[in-house]
Write an enzyme that holds these catalytic residues in place. Sequence first.
Site, PDB file in Angstrom:
ATOM      1  CE  LYS A 282    -101.968  14.399  -9.582  1.00 21.01           C
ATOM      2  NZ  LYS A 282    -103.314  14.522  -8.966  1.00 21.01           N
ATOM      3  CB  THR A 283     -99.575  19.690  -5.833  1.00 18.06           C
ATOM      4  OG1 THR A 283    -100.246  19.462  -7.062  1.00 18.06           O
ATOM      5  CG2 THR A 283     -98.783  20.970  -5.945  1.00 18.06           C
TER       6      THR A 283
ATOM      7  CD  GLU B 193     -98.834  17.592  -9.245  1.00 16.68           C
ATOM      8  OE1 GLU B 193     -98.178  18.567  -8.804  1.00 16.68           O
ATOM      9  OE2 GLU B 193    -100.056  17.601  -9.411  1.00 16.68           O
TER      10      GLU B 193
END
Length: 776
Positions: free
Chosen positions: A139-140, A184
Site C-alpha cells: 500500500k505504501t 495510505e
Amino acid sequence: MKLASEKGAALSERVPVLDLSRFLTREHHQIHLVGVAGSGMSGLAALLIELGHVVSGSDKVSTMETDRLQRLGLRFDEQHLPEHADAAELVVFSSAIKTDNPVLVRARDLAKPIARRAEALASLMRAKRGIVVAGMHGKTTTSAMTAHVLREGGLHPSHYVGAEIPILGTNAHWDSRGEWFVAEGDESDGTLELFHPEHTLVLNVEEEHLDFYADLAAIEKVFARLIEQTNGTVFYNIDDASTARLCATRKKRISFGFSDTADYRGADVDLHAFQSNFCVYSRGKKLGDLVLNVPGQHNVHNAIGVVALATELGIAFDKIANSLRRFEHARRRFEIKYASERFLLVDDYAHHPTEIRATLETARAVGRKRVLTMFQPHRYSRTKALCKEFAGAFENADRIVVTDVYPASEPPIPGVSGQIIVDEIVRHGHRGANYQPQFERVHWDIGNTLDVGDLVLSLGAGNIHEQLSILAADLVIAEQLKAIVGGTGKVRLYEPLSKHTTLRVGGPAQFWVEPQTENTFAELIRFCRDENLPLFVMGRGSNLLVRDGGLRGVVIHPCGGDFDKIEVNGSEITAGVGAKLREVAYAAKTAGIGGLEWMEGIPGAVGGGLRMNAGAMGAQTFENVVRVRYLDANGEAHTKTRDELDVHYRNFPLLEKNFAVSAVFRGQPAPLEEIVRKLEASQEKRRTSQPAAKSAGCIFKNPDSCPAGKLIDELGLKNSRIGKARVSEVHGNFIVNDGGATAAEMLELIDRIKATARAKRGIELETEVQIVGEPA
Ligand code: EPU
C-alpha cells in the site's frame, strides 16, 4: 471537552463534541502530537504545519524526520512531559503510545480534546475528496504511485503515505489547490474503519497483525466496514480471493488484475531487473502499453489498480503512462543501496512471508548469480504466528542470515526468536540459513561470503537496513582497494582473523587485502593515508592476539607474489616479508649457508621476525640481517644497512610506522652435516620443550631475573584455564587454544598470570605477543 477516549474504547463513544474536520482544516490552533517520530505521526505533523497550525511534538527518540520537521516549524521535545498538554488545544497520539503517557494523563486531567492519529487523518480527509489505498502488502508503493499519477495528471492532490517518498518530496503534503486527498490506510490497529473516503483501492486481504486481530474474519470485518463507508467506487484486486469476496456484492465497484473478468486487465507482462513492461485493457478494449519504473510482478498488479482509478478520474492514458515511466520507489521498497556490474545491494521493507516471497522473486529475476539475504523478523507476535509460512518464503535466496526479532514495542514471547524461523527454513529443506543473534555482526556474515555477481537483500520492517548500509559503505572502499591491487591481488571484507593467526582467535579485518607487488603495497599505504583509514600489516599471525571485535581499517597481508620470494646470492639470502623464516633456514641449507638454522624454530614470516627481532636457540634476527628494505608512511621505498638501524630485544622500532618489504640475511659457508645437525637440534628443542597445540609462541618477554616460562611453571600456573584458553603443560610461557577459545578468554588468562607474578614474586611480566583490535 472530550473528543476521543483512549485506545480500546468503542468508536460510538467518540462522538465528536468538536467538528474536528473544521478545527483542523479551516481554523488555526495549537496542537501537540505524542509519538511524533513515528512514520505516520510525522506525516500528520507535516500536514498540520502546512495547514498553519502551531505544532509541537514529543517522542523518546529523535529521527531525521523530526529534524526535518523542526526546520519546518515543529517544536520538538525528546521526552514526554505533562506540560506539553498545557498550551495545546488538541492532543493527538500514536497507537504506539500507552494510556499512562504523561502528556495524555495531563490532557485528560485538563479535559483537553484528544484524538487518535487516524481520527485526525480521517478528519483532514473529510475536507477533501478522499482516496484510501488499503491492503496488507504494497500500500505504501501504491498510494505513492496514485499520488504521483494524480499529481502528474494536474489534479494537485494532497497525500499521506507511510514512508519517505523521494519522487513526492515528502511522506505527506497538503495542497490547497486540489480536491483530492490520497492516503495510505493503516489496517494494523483497526483504525481503517474511521475513514469515509470517496474511493477506495483494495489491494489484498490476508492474515496479518495477529497481535491485534483474532483471525482473518476479524481482519475482513474491518475491510468490509471501509468498503461499506466508501461513497464512490471501490477499486479491488479481483485475483485476491478474500478481496474479491468482500467486494462481490457492492454496486459501485471496479475490478482490476489479470483475470479475464477484470474490468481493468493487465496482460503481456515482461519483467526486467529494474522495470516492467505490460499493457492494460479496459473492459476488453486495449488502453495501451506501459512501462513501470519499479521491478516486480506484484508492483505491476498494483499499478493496474492505479491505472483503473486514474482513468476513472479522467486522466488521459498518455499522462498515466508517462508518470508510471517516471515513478520512483518509496524508501526501503527495493531500494538500491549499491549497484555495480560486480555487486548489487538492495533494501526492502518486506516482513510478511507473502512480501518476502514477492521481493525474492523480483531479486531472482534481476539475474545476478546469487541472492544473499539478511532478514530481521518483525514483532514477536508475527514471528510466532507465521513461523511456518516463513519457511517456504525464502526459496529464491541462496543464503539467509536471520537476526533476532525486532520487537516494535512488543514484550518478548518466551521461545520466540530468529532461531525458530531458521529451524523452519532448514526443516523446509534449505541448506543456507543461519541465525545470528548479534545484530551488529550480520554484515560480517554476509560480507565475508560476498562474491562477484552477488545480489544482497536486506529484508524487514525494523532497522536491518542499517546493516546493509554499513556493508554498502564498506563495499565502496573494498572496490577501490580492489582497483589498486588489480586482478591478481585479493580483497575480502570482514575476513575472520582467527583464520590467519596461529592462535586461531580474533574477530574480522574490516578490509583484508593481499597485494602482490611492492608498488601496490605502496599505493595501498597512500590510499589509507588519504582516506584516513587505519592500516595494519599482518604476516603469518604467529605472534599476534587479535581481540574478538577484529581490526578496523585495512589489514594488508603481504604474502604471495613478490613477497614470498627467496633469492640466494653467495652467502646472502634476500627474502620477501611474506616468506616463512623456516623457508629461509631451509634455503640456506640447500645453498650450504650456515648460521641461519635457528630460524627453523620460528613459526612466523620474515616481516614478523624483523618487527619483533624474533629469536630462538640463543640467536636473534638482526644478528643475521645485512639490509632491510621498507616503505615509509608515504609509500616511498628505502633501503637501510644494519649499522643504520636501531634494534632492541624483541623490538625493532623502525617498523612501528614503516612497513618492511624484504630483508637480506647473511650466514657463512658451512658443511652440510653441521647445518643439518643444528636444524635437527632446533627441531628437537621445539618438539621436547614446546607444545604442538595452537598457540602464539611465547606470550611474555623473558624478564631479566628469570625466563617467563620457568616463572609461570614455578607459580604452579601450568594447565590453569579460562574457558578454552589454557597455560600449556609443556611450556609455561605458551597459552594454547583448546578449540574455540576467544580473545577475551586469552586476555583474562594473561591478566591472571601477570597478577600472580606480581603478587607472589614482585615481577612485572610484559607481553611479547602483540595485542591488537577492538573488544567484541
Ligand atoms: N622452563 C621451565 N618451565 C617451563 C618452560 C621453561 O622451567 O615451563 C625453563 C627451561 O627449562 C629453560 C628456561 O626456562 O631453562 C628457558 O626456556 P626455553 O629454553 O624453552 O626458552 P624460552 O626463553 O622460554 C626462547 C624464546 C622462544 C624460542 C626458545 C627456543 C623468548 C621469550 N622465547 O624461549 O621463542 O622458541 O627460546 O630457542 O625469547 C617466541 O618468541 O615466541 C618463542 C617461542
